[in-house]
Design an enzyme around this catalytic site. Sequence first.
Site, PDB file in Angstrom:
ATOM      1  N   PHE B 117      14.195 -37.047  30.912  1.00 38.19           N
ATOM      2  CA  PHE B 117      15.692 -36.689  30.754  1.00 38.19           C
ATOM      3  C   PHE B 117      15.730 -35.883  29.539  1.00 38.19           C
ATOM      4  O   PHE B 117      14.944 -35.816  28.846  1.00 38.19           O
ATOM      5  CB  PHE B 117      16.289 -38.144  30.881  1.00 38.19           C
ATOM      6  CG  PHE B 117      17.428 -38.242  31.865  1.00 38.19           C
ATOM      7  CD1 PHE B 117      17.321 -38.156  33.002  1.00 38.19           C
ATOM      8  CD2 PHE B 117      18.468 -38.413  31.207  1.00 38.19           C
ATOM      9  CE1 PHE B 117      17.956 -38.407  33.922  1.00 38.19           C
ATOM     10  CE2 PHE B 117      19.698 -38.608  32.239  1.00 38.19           C
ATOM     11  CZ  PHE B 117      19.340 -38.702  33.640  1.00 38.19           C
ATOM     12  N   GLN B 233      32.048 -36.270  24.891  1.00 43.35           N
ATOM     13  CA  GLN B 233      30.861 -35.636  25.347  1.00 43.35           C
ATOM     14  C   GLN B 233      31.322 -34.790  26.565  1.00 43.35           C
ATOM     15  O   GLN B 233      31.766 -35.215  27.520  1.00 43.35           O
ATOM     16  CB  GLN B 233      29.747 -36.535  25.737  1.00 43.35           C
ATOM     17  CG  GLN B 233      28.541 -35.840  26.593  1.00 43.35           C
ATOM     18  CD  GLN B 233      27.214 -36.586  26.684  1.00 43.35           C
ATOM     19  OE1 GLN B 233      27.149 -37.652  27.508  1.00 43.35           O
ATOM     20  NE2 GLN B 233      26.316 -36.447  25.603  1.00 43.35           N
ATOM     21  N   HIS B 235      29.668 -33.204  29.588  1.00 46.14           N
ATOM     22  CA  HIS B 235      28.394 -32.722  30.534  1.00 46.14           C
ATOM     23  C   HIS B 235      28.012 -31.565  30.914  1.00 46.14           C
ATOM     24  O   HIS B 235      29.018 -30.794  31.510  1.00 46.14           O
ATOM     25  CB  HIS B 235      28.578 -33.901  31.472  1.00 46.14           C
ATOM     26  CG  HIS B 235      27.151 -34.387  32.540  1.00 46.14           C
ATOM     27  ND1 HIS B 235      26.493 -33.192  33.076  1.00 46.14           N
ATOM     28  CD2 HIS B 235      26.388 -35.235  32.248  1.00 46.14           C
ATOM     29  CE1 HIS B 235      25.520 -33.734  33.335  1.00 46.14           C
ATOM     30  NE2 HIS B 235      25.318 -35.157  33.068  1.00 46.14           N
ATOM     31  N   LEU B 245      30.233 -35.095  38.941  1.00 43.63           N
ATOM     32  CA  LEU B 245      29.070 -34.984  38.132  1.00 43.63           C
ATOM     33  C   LEU B 245      27.732 -34.651  39.091  1.00 43.63           C
ATOM     34  O   LEU B 245      27.700 -35.251  40.160  1.00 43.63           O
ATOM     35  CB  LEU B 245      28.873 -36.610  37.485  1.00 43.63           C
ATOM     36  CG  LEU B 245      27.453 -36.706  36.669  1.00 43.63           C
ATOM     37  CD1 LEU B 245      27.552 -35.910  35.607  1.00 43.63           C
ATOM     38  CD2 LEU B 245      27.361 -38.174  36.287  1.00 43.63           C
ATOM     39  N   GLU B 248      22.121 -35.286  35.221  1.00 43.37           N
ATOM     40  CA  GLU B 248      21.013 -34.548  34.513  1.00 43.37           C
ATOM     41  C   GLU B 248      19.392 -34.965  35.076  1.00 43.37           C
ATOM     42  O   GLU B 248      18.676 -34.043  34.763  1.00 43.37           O
ATOM     43  CB  GLU B 248      21.002 -35.270  33.319  1.00 43.37           C
ATOM     44  CG  GLU B 248      20.135 -34.724  32.227  1.00 43.37           C
ATOM     45  CD  GLU B 248      20.406 -35.323  30.653  1.00 43.37           C
ATOM     46  OE1 GLU B 248      21.804 -35.096  30.328  1.00 43.37           O
ATOM     47  OE2 GLU B 248      19.536 -35.643  29.934  1.00 43.37           O
ATOM     48  N   ARG B 279      22.710 -33.046  25.368  1.00 46.66           N
ATOM     49  CA  ARG B 279      23.729 -32.325  26.145  1.00 46.66           C
ATOM     50  C   ARG B 279      24.710 -31.357  25.617  1.00 46.66           C
ATOM     51  O   ARG B 279      24.921 -30.567  26.175  1.00 46.66           O
ATOM     52  CB  ARG B 279      24.487 -33.521  26.830  1.00 46.66           C
ATOM     53  CG  ARG B 279      23.961 -34.269  27.986  1.00 46.66           C
ATOM     54  CD  ARG B 279      24.869 -35.458  28.498  1.00 46.66           C
ATOM     55  NE  ARG B 279      23.754 -36.126  29.452  1.00 46.66           N
ATOM     56  CZ  ARG B 279      24.052 -37.433  30.161  1.00 46.66           C
ATOM     57  NH1 ARG B 279      25.174 -37.917  29.656  1.00 46.66           N
ATOM     58  NH2 ARG B 279      23.431 -37.759  31.199  1.00 46.66           N
ATOM     59  N   HIS B 344      33.060 -36.165  30.125  1.00 49.37           N
ATOM     60  CA  HIS B 344      32.187 -36.965  30.584  1.00 49.37           C
ATOM     61  C   HIS B 344      32.229 -38.246  30.039  1.00 49.37           C
ATOM     62  O   HIS B 344      32.010 -39.458  30.534  1.00 49.37           O
ATOM     63  CB  HIS B 344      30.701 -36.530  30.764  1.00 49.37           C
ATOM     64  CG  HIS B 344      30.045 -37.131  31.292  1.00 49.37           C
ATOM     65  ND1 HIS B 344      29.761 -37.772  32.663  1.00 49.37           N
ATOM     66  CD2 HIS B 344      28.709 -37.793  30.911  1.00 49.37           C
ATOM     67  CE1 HIS B 344      29.002 -38.463  33.032  1.00 49.37           C
ATOM     68  NE2 HIS B 344      28.000 -38.604  31.590  1.00 49.37           N
ATOM     69  N   ARG B 379      25.421 -38.368  22.716  1.00 52.60           N
ATOM     70  CA  ARG B 379      24.851 -39.507  23.547  1.00 52.60           C
ATOM     71  C   ARG B 379      23.746 -38.862  24.389  1.00 52.60           C
ATOM     72  O   ARG B 379      23.816 -37.708  25.052  1.00 52.60           O
ATOM     73  CB  ARG B 379      25.707 -40.435  24.559  1.00 52.60           C
ATOM     74  CG  ARG B 379      24.900 -41.271  25.500  1.00 52.60           C
ATOM     75  CD  ARG B 379      25.791 -42.217  25.877  1.00 52.60           C
ATOM     76  NE  ARG B 379      26.433 -41.510  27.164  1.00 52.60           N
ATOM     77  CZ  ARG B 379      25.942 -41.168  28.409  1.00 52.60           C
ATOM     78  NH1 ARG B 379      24.693 -41.243  28.435  1.00 52.60           N
ATOM     79  NH2 ARG B 379      26.580 -40.649  29.398  1.00 52.60           N
TER      80      ARG B 379
END
Lengths: 408, 566
Positions: B117, B233, B235, B245, B248, B279, B344, B379
């Site tokens: 990730f 954030q 995304h 979405l 990721e 991100r 996001h 984050r």
Amino acid sequence: MAEYTLRVRRQKPEADDRGPAGPYWEDFEVELDPTLSVLDGLLQAKDRQDGSLGVRCSCRAAICGSCGVKINGQSTLACLTQIGEAQERANRLAEKTETAAEGAGNGNQPIVVEPMGNMPVIKDLVTDMESTHWKKIRRVTPWLIDDGNPPERERIVPPETMVDITQTIACIQCGACVSSCLSMEADPEFIGPAALAKAYRFVGDPRDVDTEARLHDLAQDPHGIYDCTHCFSCVDACPKGVAPMDQIMRLRRLAGHDHDIDDRNNGRRHETAFVKIIEKKGTLDESLLLQESYAQGIKGKLKPSKGAIKGLLGSLPTAIRGIRTGKMRSLPKLIPGIHPKLPGDAQDHVKRIYKHAEEHREELNLYISGVEDDPEPSDVVQLTEGGSEVAGASAETTNQNAEERRDS
Amino acid sequence: MRPAVPKHDVLVIGAGLAGQRAALAAAEKGVTVGIISKVHPVRSHSNAAQGGINAALNPGDTWESHAFDTVKGSDYLGDQDAIEIMCREAPNEILHLEHLGVPFHRNEEGKLGTRAFGGASQARTFYVADITGQAIMHVLYEQLMKYSDLIDRYEEYFTTALAIDDDGNCVGAVTRNVRDGSMELFEAKNVILATGGNGQIWKPTTNALICTGDGIAMAYRAGAPLMDMEMIQYHPTTLAGKGFLITEGARGEGAHLLNAKGERFMEKYAPNKMELASRDVVSRAEQTEINEGRGFPDGTVALDITVVPKKRIHEALREIVLVGRDFAGVDITREPIRIKPGNHYTMGGVKTDVNGATSIPGLYAAGECACVSVHGGNRLGANSLLDTLIFGRRAGAHAADRAKRIDWSRPSRAILADEEAKIAEIMKRERATGRRISEIKHELGTTMDKYVAVFRDEEGLTKALETVRRLKEEAKTAYIDDRGTVFNQDILGALELSFMLDSAECTCIAALHRTESRGAQYRTDYPERNDEEWLKHITLTLDGDEPKIGYAPVTITQWQPAERTY
């Protein structure tokens, strides 16, 4: 952008100065891109015309399971149905039935949106899922029962078992399958597709220690796994590829075959009889079905048990009703021995399907089988071509097939 | 039988992952627990967390490595004491979930397997296909059903305000039963807010329609400070227009980002981590490509998942196959899909300590509505599920312990009358006097997405703040159509809008105030990070009608701020 008419089945929950409580139809004219969803259409109507239009919704992306409705009679999620496609379907349906409904000044038929079936309506498109859906979910002891002694680390389990139950974990509890379930229409107490799929999630989980008891429970319940009539409605309605009916069939196989549970509903024996008759004759010989269900083989018929006699006699009114309504063949054709044979080598095909199913006891689950990079014309495909009449009774129908059906 | 006035030692508001975990943790301590949710719990937005949950559980991985990645990801704004707690407790939380029945992906040996990730130095993301949030949430809901004799569920109850007693303790909440419109005052020794984020302030957003920041605004109105509200954030991979979405996890499985020329542009921005940089970095890179004319005409770049083996896509990215097919008309196994950065997640929220306690005694917050702060300026993917579970559990346990120590204090019933009057006033508004709620919402969303997004500057932020303040005035006369009691979603929409406007105002003010670039806050007029002046949190506390700006220090334990490259 295009114009659409949403014909919404509304329900006024309480009387007020605008009128009494009760159901009524209302048309909403909306204008949006055809690739947007029916939910987008409903929200536009709600935002611009009438904020009192009731519809549960949240994620808009088929994840939260809030917006289960019927669109043109089909149970689905409003967010997952493109409004352009819904329009085409509405037009096709009207053509087919030649009942071109009046209204819809834009040359199109109205898109009919109704609350889900098999559930009481609270308001407009909002249904009471608690008293139907959730009650049934709680009925199947919906939590893992482990050995009470968790290891320090994770439990080691075969990787494919986790992939397997992920298919039913993918259920978002939207209720579309419950809404479409024909068995539940006849028997409101039927545990139903969603709850039984949930039950499979535990039965199929090697970490659960109560498999045997769960299967007994579901097989012996008169509203349990044998209450499903195999109609595929739930498979078609499910927006997440859970294929609830397939999970019910897997529960049946585990109960009847692997765990040898002889249920008091005569479900297993009925199923075995059905499968044998098809193997032998290719189509269903109703004259044999009842006797074979209750009194198997020559021995069973020479010395029928009390239960078999009782069961047979008890089934007679149903059989007579079946003959009267044409659901069963008429009496002369029911004489054993004159059941028509399949043409040509069709019967050999049926036998080959049986052989394949017996040799390939795979848990055909899309999450496991995936999709190969170079799909070969597989036996599985032949299975569907072999005749839908036998496909359901013989063994598993794959979720892959379900996907194909939905796409087509 | 429920008592006439619902009364619980611990009252949890919101039933996503943080709320459900808090309720279970409190019940384990033997206190009485109620959990309220404006939607059925399984509809909560934790469902949408696709990719997974981080924990240093693999051999060779350490919690320190996870913590450092998180600190670096936060652009050094995260509080390191809180991050240490989260990363230390992560492995046991994963194992606990496994024992409860979450069907985590297994490796060939049947042990827990991981995927890579963004922003992480190791593959430490545990997952269930790409429905990790849903799988965990449904398992927790199974536990709520199992322990229904210990935990009372109030499903489809909308909370309108918190009840504060004369000594300043939080002692309950006022709710509206969505089903029949009745208003009730819940008494509680402790209230835990777990109401999620406020993404609906932006349009488009990956967030669900229910993510209106109710808890953030209710705590703010009750006097609790908010923190890090400027840290929003975007995304990197959302569908253009609809804002849906794309996990990721797709990039974790190896997918590439391409500009319109077919270049793998991340080489320029993050030569080492490429698509798996954090991100904020990836979103800025994409937006730069788009702004400088190397994107597609519809303002997007492409995510190429076709480089991932098909079988793996169908096993591990199934939801994305469906999203592509159903919402973009793209078969992601065969062609790239157009994506762009989209709203996001809100890193900020109600300021809490590491036990979820806010500055108001008896009031806790956990999950996205809270700011511990473990995410700081940005984050990391797969840290939000972890945040909800760790701090949900800690808040639940801490609130239960507090309930055992203290006596009951009765809330004044005046607040119930106040809330009833507020609703009656909205119901009475004449049609002709104001705008529709939906119009105001739309203007708010598009304004925020224009000015409070990936790149910001003083001029835009000022415009956004002015707009928000005007909309706040307009909302006071906005009218609704539905005057009924049963399932009146119209009135709830009006209440949500006023919650949204409060947090939007705080976000604009904080973003204007922070004159530097850090994490998700990138000011084109102040493009550098400025540790000397800004290595601190901005807090906002309601003072009269407007937020008062304050500061809180950043807790640093072992990682000194350093330059951040990927």
